[in-house]
Design a protein around this motif. Sequence first.
Motif, short mmCIF file in Angstrom:
data_model
loop_
_atom_site.label_atom_id
_atom_site.label_comp_id
_atom_site.label_asym_id
_atom_site.label_seq_id
_atom_site.Cartn_x
_atom_site.Cartn_y
_atom_site.Cartn_z
N ILE A 34 0.85 -1.20 0.00
CA ILE A 34 0.00 0.00 0.00
C ILE A 34 0.88 1.25 0.00
CG2 ILE A 34 -1.75 1.30 1.32
CD1 ILE A 34 -2.37 -1.39 2.79
N VAL A 35 0.54 2.21 -0.85
CA VAL A 35 1.17 3.54 -0.78
C VAL A 35 0.06 4.57 -0.76
CG1 VAL A 35 2.62 5.23 -1.99
CG2 VAL A 35 3.29 2.82 -1.99
N GLY A 40 -2.42 9.33 4.91
CA GLY A 40 -3.44 8.43 4.37
C GLY A 40 -3.34 7.03 4.93
N PRO A 41 -4.18 6.11 4.44
CA PRO A 41 -4.20 4.73 4.94
C PRO A 41 -2.87 4.00 4.74
CG PRO A 41 -5.49 4.95 2.92
CD PRO A 41 -5.16 6.33 3.36
N LYS A 42 -2.48 3.25 5.77
CA LYS A 42 -1.19 2.54 5.69
C LYS A 42 -1.33 1.03 5.82
CE LYS A 42 2.61 4.42 7.10
NZ LYS A 42 3.72 5.04 7.84
N THR A 43 -2.41 0.60 6.47
CA THR A 43 -2.59 -0.84 6.68
C THR A 43 -3.87 -1.31 6.00
OG1 THR A 43 -3.92 -0.52 8.65
CG2 THR A 43 -1.54 -0.62 8.97
N THR A 61 3.70 8.09 1.52
CA THR A 61 4.29 7.17 2.49
C THR A 61 4.02 5.73 2.07
OG1 THR A 61 2.32 7.55 3.80
CG2 THR A 61 4.40 8.36 4.71
N ALA A 62 5.01 4.88 2.33
CA ALA A 62 4.87 3.46 2.06
C ALA A 62 4.13 2.83 3.23
CB ALA A 62 6.25 2.83 1.89
N GLY A 108 6.67 0.68 -5.40
CA GLY A 108 6.19 1.59 -4.35
C GLY A 108 7.32 2.36 -3.70
N LEU A 109 8.42 1.67 -3.41
CA LEU A 109 9.57 2.34 -2.79
C LEU A 109 10.12 3.42 -3.71
CD1 LEU A 109 11.54 -0.65 -1.18
CD2 LEU A 109 10.21 1.13 0.00
N ASP A 110 10.24 3.09 -5.01
CA ASP A 110 10.73 4.07 -6.00
C ASP A 110 9.79 5.27 -6.09
OD1 ASP A 110 12.84 2.46 -6.54
OD2 ASP A 110 12.20 1.85 -8.55
#
Length: 251
Positions: free
Chosen positions: A119-120, A125-128, A198-199, A186-188
């Motif tokens: 999830i990104v 915003g939502p993370k989980t 945010t990741a 997602g990391l990139d």
Amino acid sequence: MKKALLTLTALALLATTAQARSWEDIKKSGTIKIATEGAFPPFNLLKGKELTGFEVDLANQLAKQLGLKVQWVTQPFDSLLIGLQQDRYDFVIASHGITPERAKAVDFSNPHYCTGGAIVSRVGGPKTAADLKGKTVAVQVGTTYLDNVRKVPGVKDVKTFPKDTDAQAALMAGRVDAWVGDKFTGLDLVKAQKGKLTAGSLLFNERIGMAVKKGNAGLLKELNAALTKSLSDGTYAKLSGQYFGTDVRCR
Ligand code: ARG
């Protein structure tokens, strides 16, 4: 889901009819035809006119090892396995997760990398998975991200996009609350957007493989042998290090 299932069922039927090029035919011709999407960085992408990315480089190396030239074909992600059934190319390398559903329609090589769906979201915003309750999520159509987001209870809406980069753009533009896609992508993305994103957490893990037409055992054997060699002689490790700073092989 229904539509995706239908498509795969149709593929499974088609799989029994047309004739794929055998390993002997490919070898004789001297050129292997490989298909990818060309819009899924850092795995397969077009930089101007040049097709590049981890999977493109890997497949070029495998072909070289097999003594073959490569002819690349690019087409939309959701039509890649269909084209394989129509004998438009010899194999597909486009970050397909090895799923039981897909394995009914095509044959997969040993995995060429392992990853997951993450999830990104925009900062705050939502993370989980639990945070996705009541939220809208963007995913690329025809992917394992779509299947897995649909399993998350309470998600308000899943918006699908032809290309993963379109789904990312929807997140940036604020048209959705979150994007679910490959964890390395997602990391990139988070890095490139400098503090805006945010990741979040990982939703699922997957093994990624190359696909050949169902029953093309000769080609599959050669591809697996070339991959095994690359994994053991340092070629794979070097390439993976260049793209990810880590070794992404399945362990
Ligand atoms: N790994 C995901 C899947 O198996 C996404 C693959 C997307 N690949 C691409 N070339 N856009 O569905």
